[in-house]
Enzyme design. Structure first.
Site, PDB file in Angstrom:
ATOM      1  N   HIS A  49       0.841  -1.199   0.000  1.00  0.00           N
ATOM      2  CA  HIS A  49       0.000   0.000   0.000  1.00  0.00           C
ATOM      3  C   HIS A  49       0.878   1.252   0.000  1.00  0.00           C
ATOM      4  O   HIS A  49       2.088   1.174   0.227  1.00  0.00           O
ATOM      5  CB  HIS A  49      -0.926   0.015   1.228  1.00  0.00           C
ATOM      6  CG  HIS A  49      -0.199  -0.023   2.534  1.00  0.00           C
ATOM      7  ND1 HIS A  49      -0.125  -1.144   3.323  1.00  0.00           N
ATOM      8  CD2 HIS A  49       0.532   0.922   3.167  1.00  0.00           C
ATOM      9  CE1 HIS A  49       0.607  -0.886   4.383  1.00  0.00           C
ATOM     10  NE2 HIS A  49       1.027   0.377   4.318  1.00  0.00           N
TER      11      HIS A  49
HETATM   12  C1  T46 Z   1       2.472   0.453   7.036  1.00  0.00           C
HETATM   13  C2  T46 Z   1       3.285  -0.758   7.227  1.00  0.00           C
HETATM   14  C3  T46 Z   1       4.752  -0.447   7.339  1.00  0.00           C
HETATM   15  C4  T46 Z   1      -4.695  -1.232  13.537  1.00  0.00           C
HETATM   16  O1  T46 Z   1      -5.770  -1.564  14.071  1.00  0.00           O
HETATM   17  N1  T46 Z   1      -4.032  -0.112  13.963  1.00  0.00           N
HETATM   18  C5  T46 Z   1      -2.852   0.274  13.419  1.00  0.00           C
HETATM   19  O2  T46 Z   1      -2.264   1.308  13.847  1.00  0.00           O
HETATM   20  C6  T46 Z   1      -2.314  -0.501  12.347  1.00  0.00           C
HETATM   21  C7  T46 Z   1      -1.000  -0.098  11.680  1.00  0.00           C
HETATM   22  C8  T46 Z   1      -2.997  -1.609  11.923  1.00  0.00           C
HETATM   23  N2  T46 Z   1      -4.158  -1.973  12.522  1.00  0.00           N
HETATM   24  C9  T46 Z   1      -4.839  -3.202  12.094  1.00  0.00           C
HETATM   25  C10 T46 Z   1      -5.410  -3.140  10.683  1.00  0.00           C
HETATM   26  C11 T46 Z   1      -5.327  -4.590  10.216  1.00  0.00           C
HETATM   27  O3  T46 Z   1      -6.486  -5.292  10.637  1.00  0.00           O
HETATM   28  O4  T46 Z   1      -3.874  -4.263  12.062  1.00  0.00           O
HETATM   29  C12 T46 Z   1      -4.123  -5.157  10.989  1.00  0.00           C
HETATM   30  C13 T46 Z   1      -2.887  -5.332  10.116  1.00  0.00           C
HETATM   31  O5  T46 Z   1      -2.629  -4.095   9.409  1.00  0.00           O
HETATM   32  P1  T46 Z   1      -2.014  -4.069   7.940  1.00  0.00           P
HETATM   33  O6  T46 Z   1      -2.544  -5.190   7.139  1.00  0.00           O
HETATM   34  O7  T46 Z   1      -2.211  -2.681   7.382  1.00  0.00           O
HETATM   35  O8  T46 Z   1      -0.461  -4.324   8.263  1.00  0.00           O
HETATM   36  P2  T46 Z   1       0.803  -4.164   7.311  1.00  0.00           P
HETATM   37  O9  T46 Z   1       1.921  -4.817   8.017  1.00  0.00           O
HETATM   38  O10 T46 Z   1       0.508  -4.612   5.920  1.00  0.00           O
HETATM   39  O11 T46 Z   1       1.079  -2.582   7.229  1.00  0.00           O
HETATM   40  C14 T46 Z   1       1.485  -1.867   8.395  1.00  0.00           C
HETATM   41  C15 T46 Z   1       0.724  -0.555   8.523  1.00  0.00           C
HETATM   42  O12 T46 Z   1      -0.683  -0.811   8.501  1.00  0.00           O
HETATM   43  C16 T46 Z   1       1.048   0.404   7.416  1.00  0.00           C
HETATM   44  O13 T46 Z   1       0.562   1.705   7.725  1.00  0.00           O
HETATM   45  O14 T46 Z   1       2.908   1.428   6.417  1.00  0.00           O
HETATM   46  O15 T46 Z   1       2.878  -1.592   8.313  1.00  0.00           O
END
Ligand code: T46
Length: 133
Positions: A49
């Site tokens: 993303h």
């Molecule tokens: C990024 C990269 C480096 C939350 O509830 N609160 C939060 O602050 C975050 C970051 C995530 N979440 C929840 C949303 C999803 O259900 O945690 C779950 C996993 O999130 P995501 O699939 O977005 O995780 P990554 O590792 O793909 O991405 C994360 C960050 O979301 C993003 O901002 O830049 O790490």
């Protein structure tokens, strides 16, 4: 590219080591949120993303991983493997995290609270947005 590595001084003494990161000083924004990812499965990628307004600094506080950065015209890859090494990721940079070591703890210092509306998770939409800019 709106991304760059940053180095933070290590304070090492006979007891071990300490790295301090000050918002608005060592990194170019006020820190409004901290999160970290861990227990990653080595072969799997995360991310996929870009953020419309969020700025972040990523640090591997333990272990290592690679970060792919894509601004729509150039692709780069950065290895994070020391607690004193940070990666600033600005707005509109498509990023993916991969090659996680089993002990990797990837810390993010973020400029804004979590907001799903700030994410562009579709690569075509990302390409359209950066090519319009
Ligand atoms: C990024 C990269 C480096 C939350 O509830 N609160 C939060 O602050 C975050 C970051 C995530 N979440 C929840 C949303 C999803 O259900 O945690 C779950 C996993 O999130 P995501 O699939 O977005 O995780 P990554 O590792 O793909 O991405 C994360 C960050 O979301 C993003 O901002 O830049 O790490």
């Amino acid at each position: 590219m709106n991304a760059q590595t940053l180095t933070f001084p290590e304070h090492r003494d006979a007891r071990g080591a300490l790295v301090a990161i000050n918002g608005n000083k060592d990194i170019p924004f006020d820190i409004r949120r901290v999160y970290f990812v861990y227990d990653n499965i080595g072969g799997l990628r995360r991310g996929f993303h870009a953020h419309k307004t969020l700025e972040q600094v990523l640090v591997c506080t333990s272990g290592s991983c690679d970060i792919l950065l894509d601004d729509g015209s150039k692709i780069d890859s950065i290895r994070l493997n020391q607690p004193g090494l940070g990666l600033y990721i600005g707005t509109m940079i498509w990023h993916e995290m991969y090659n996680f070591s089993p002990d990797c703890v990837l810390l993010s210092l973020a400029s804004q609270p979590y907001d799903e509306a700030d994410y562009i998770r579709d690569y075509r939409e990302f390409e359209r947005a950066v090519n319009r800019a």
